[in-house]
Design an enzyme around this catalytic site. Structure first.
Site, PDB file in Angstrom:
ATOM      1  N   CYS A 268      -9.102  75.632  16.623  1.00 42.15           N
ATOM      2  CA  CYS A 268     -10.462  75.080  16.591  1.00 42.15           C
ATOM      3  C   CYS A 268     -10.576  73.622  17.000  1.00 42.15           C
ATOM      4  CB  CYS A 268     -11.038  75.269  15.204  1.00 42.15           C
ATOM      5  SG  CYS A 268     -11.093  77.007  14.792  1.00 42.15           S
TER       6      CYS A 268
HETATM    7  C1  UGA Z   1     -10.846  73.448  11.281  1.00 45.11           C
HETATM    8  C2  UGA Z   1     -11.914  72.776  10.403  1.00 45.11           C
HETATM    9  O1  UGA Z   1     -11.293  72.021   9.372  1.00 45.11           O
HETATM   10  C3  UGA Z   1     -12.825  73.823   9.762  1.00 45.11           C
HETATM   11  O2  UGA Z   1     -13.854  73.192   9.025  1.00 45.11           O
HETATM   12  C4  UGA Z   1     -13.436  74.668  10.882  1.00 45.11           C
HETATM   13  O3  UGA Z   1     -14.261  75.688  10.365  1.00 45.11           O
HETATM   14  C5  UGA Z   1     -12.340  75.306  11.698  1.00 45.11           C
HETATM   15  O4  UGA Z   1     -11.505  74.278  12.244  1.00 45.11           O
HETATM   16  C6  UGA Z   1     -13.006  76.104  12.767  1.00 45.11           C
HETATM   17  O5  UGA Z   1     -13.658  75.518  13.636  1.00 45.11           O
HETATM   18  O6  UGA Z   1     -13.043  77.340  12.666  1.00 45.11           O
HETATM   19  P1  UGA Z   1      -8.532  74.655  10.799  1.00 45.11           P
HETATM   20  O7  UGA Z   1      -8.392  74.833  12.277  1.00 45.11           O
HETATM   21  O8  UGA Z   1      -8.217  75.797   9.912  1.00 45.11           O
HETATM   22  O9  UGA Z   1     -10.040  74.214  10.431  1.00 45.11           O
HETATM   23  O10 UGA Z   1      -7.579  73.471  10.436  1.00 45.11           O
HETATM   24  P2  UGA Z   1      -7.585  72.112   9.602  1.00 45.11           P
HETATM   25  O11 UGA Z   1      -7.188  72.375   8.218  1.00 45.11           O
HETATM   26  O12 UGA Z   1      -8.824  71.348   9.823  1.00 45.11           O
HETATM   27  O13 UGA Z   1      -6.371  71.371  10.330  1.00 45.11           O
HETATM   28  C7  UGA Z   1      -6.364  71.204  11.756  1.00 45.11           C
HETATM   29  C8  UGA Z   1      -5.148  70.469  12.210  1.00 45.11           C
HETATM   30  O14 UGA Z   1      -5.249  69.094  11.839  1.00 45.11           O
HETATM   31  C9  UGA Z   1      -3.829  70.956  11.625  1.00 45.11           C
HETATM   32  O15 UGA Z   1      -2.863  71.004  12.664  1.00 45.11           O
HETATM   33  C10 UGA Z   1      -3.464  69.904  10.600  1.00 45.11           C
HETATM   34  O16 UGA Z   1      -2.070  69.786  10.421  1.00 45.11           O
HETATM   35  C11 UGA Z   1      -4.047  68.657  11.224  1.00 45.11           C
HETATM   36  N1  UGA Z   1      -4.389  67.595  10.252  1.00 45.11           N
HETATM   37  C12 UGA Z   1      -5.350  67.803   9.305  1.00 45.11           C
HETATM   38  C13 UGA Z   1      -3.744  66.372  10.339  1.00 45.11           C
HETATM   39  O17 UGA Z   1      -2.890  66.163  11.216  1.00 45.11           O
HETATM   40  N2  UGA Z   1      -4.086  65.386   9.458  1.00 45.11           N
HETATM   41  C14 UGA Z   1      -5.031  65.554   8.499  1.00 45.11           C
HETATM   42  O18 UGA Z   1      -5.294  64.605   7.733  1.00 45.11           O
HETATM   43  C15 UGA Z   1      -5.672  66.798   8.421  1.00 45.11           C
END
Ligand code: UGA
Length: 428
Positions: A268
């Site tokens: 996403c």
């Molecule tokens: C993301 C959004 O958080 C959701 O709200 C949204 O609904 C979803 O995309 C979507 O569009 O369907 P998701 O892809 O499950 O959700 O993942 P996240 O938990 O947001 O993490 C995304 C990436 O960012 C991961 O690789 C994670 O490791 C990284 N991340 C996250 C960081 O590097 N640092 C952070 O502080 C947080």
């Protein structure tokens, strides 16, 4: 009134909504074009790894609340409301591939023609602003011979589920956004979401569509900014977690999405960021910050390799282990995973690559098997390589013995930080 609901497209968002609504007591019919997948769901196999999905799926099937089919007419004509959750992947140029939305809309439109009752179509897939009221409304009208917003209802209702926490997010979301034009569609959606306690924002479809991109762009920008600050911290020999902890205590900023490291992956954030840049470009608007966020994100895996080369020199034929292939812990999803990007960079340099992941090994078997060694036990991996890169912060990696090892940490595993002989954090 209790509505019956069909879900069109049983990918990750679709199956979570199907079991979610079924567990709220609605009668749900889940449809997917892929018969094999449908058969697996019918048997209670959740197909993907997602916390709680197994149990929720079993319960929905046992209670007779969830039915699964590969016949779209059956799904649509037998229900009152259809949620569309098909994929909208990236095109090679970063734009949005709407082919699945187009074919689903055509099929739903044809099914609507067979119905003699009012029906509501709710789009959940992430789509560029304007597509619900433009392309989708047009296709549905052409195929059904009816008028959108009067003869049938049409709405855009984005999802904000995080993988690994998707069911929790379904039952306890931060907000529910209802993008509608007509009162009847609004009232039905308000009724459906009544059991879920959350702020409900009623708006137009175009605002709802854009709010989804804006949210993901915002999250991506925060992570990249944390990583940029992390780069400065690393150059100064400062721990960016100390700095960002102080920053996050400001209530105007808050502590979330400031975890610096290897950057964001998944299906996403990278996809929606690229799509947003395309959407802005088409409108003649410069998406400078979104582009910079993407640049920073692409650089993080390369920085890991540089740190490794600082300690090992040339990586050709060196035995390197990568801990973590899933794009984040709690999922087996490897799409746009930073760990896989690190593996790719290592292979490019001729390294011998050993990989481990508690959940995603099956997913990469077909793709990586010939090029890397898949090691089922993370400790065995740590013990058999010259240096380790940590690419996903699985809790399991907090229990390994890193003594005597060279570790380049992209996700901050404290035990590695304390124990490794040589330890380099990416931003700390
Ligand atoms: C993301 C959004 O958080 C959701 O709200 C949204 O609904 C979803 O995309 C979507 O569009 O369907 P998701 O892809 O499950 O959700 O993942 P996240 O938990 O947001 O993490 C995304 C990436 O960012 C991961 O690789 C994670 O490791 C990284 N991340 C996250 C960081 O590097 N640092 C952070 O502080 C947080």
């Amino acid at each position: 009134m209790s509505y019956s609901i069909s879900i069109v497209g049983l990918g990750y968002v679709g199956i979570v909504h199907a079991v979610g609504f079924a567990n709220l007591g609605f009668k749900v019919v889940g449809y997917d074009i892929d018969e094999v997948k449908v058969e697996r769901f019918k048997k209670g196999d959740p197909v993907i790894y997602e916390e709680g999905l197994n149990e929720y799926l079993e319960r929905a099937l046992a209670d007779g609340k969830l039915e699964l089919t590969d016949e779209i007419d059956y799904a649509v004509s037998g229900t009152d409301v259809t949620f569309v959750t098909v994929g909208t992947p990236s095109l090679p140029d970063g734009g949005v591939d709407l082919s699945q939305i187009i074919s689903a809309s055509k099929a739903i439109g044809r099914s609507l023609k067979l119905k003699d009752r009012w029906h509501l179509v709710v789009i959940k897939s992430t789509i560029p602003p304007g597509v619900t009221e433009g392309l989708i409304a047009r296709i549905l009208e052409e195929e059904s011979g009816m008028k959108a917003f009067t003869d049938f209802g049409l709405a855009y209702n984005p999802e904000f589920l995080r993988e690994g926490r998707a069911l929790k997010d379904f039952f306890k979301p931060d907000r529910i956004v209802i993008g509608v034009r007509d009162e009847r569609s609004r009232d039905v959606l308000l009724d459906i979401y009544k059991p879920i306690e959350a702020p409900k924002v009623i708006t137009t479809p175009i605002v709802a569509e854009l709010s989804k991109y804006a949210s993901n762009v915002f999250l991506a920008v925060r992570i990249s900014l944390a990583n940029e600050i992390g780069g400065v911290c690393k150059a100064l020999g400062v721990d960016c977690y100390e700095v960002l902890n102080i920053v996050g205590l400001d209530h105007r900023i808050g502590p979330h999405y400031l975890r610096a490291g290897l950057g964001f992956g998944g299906s996403c954030l990278p996809k929606d960021l690229k799509a947003f840049i395309k959407i802005a470009e088409k409108l003649g608007v410069k998406a400078r910050i979104a582009k910079a966020a993407l640049d920073v994100n692409e650089e993080q895996p390369r920085k890991v390799i540089k740190l490794l080369e600082k300690h090992l020199g040339d990586l050709k034929d060196r035995r390197i282990g990568v801990l973590g292939l899933a794009f984040k812990p709690g999922t087996d999803d490897v799409r746009e995973s930073r760990g896989l990007e690190v593996v790719r960079l290592l292979l490019e340099r001729g390294a011998e690559v050993y990989v481990n992941d508690p959940k995603a090994m099956e997913k990469v078997k077909g793709v990586l098997e010939d090029q890397v060694k898949l090691i089922p036990s993370p400790q065995d991996l740590v013990d058999s390589v010259e240096a380790i890169i940590i690419a996903t912060e699985w809790p399991e990696y907090e229990n390994l013995d890193y003594r005597g090892k060279i570790v380049i940490d992209g996700r901050r595993i404290e035990k590695a930080r304390r124990e490794a002989r040589v330890y380099e954090g990416l931003c700390w």
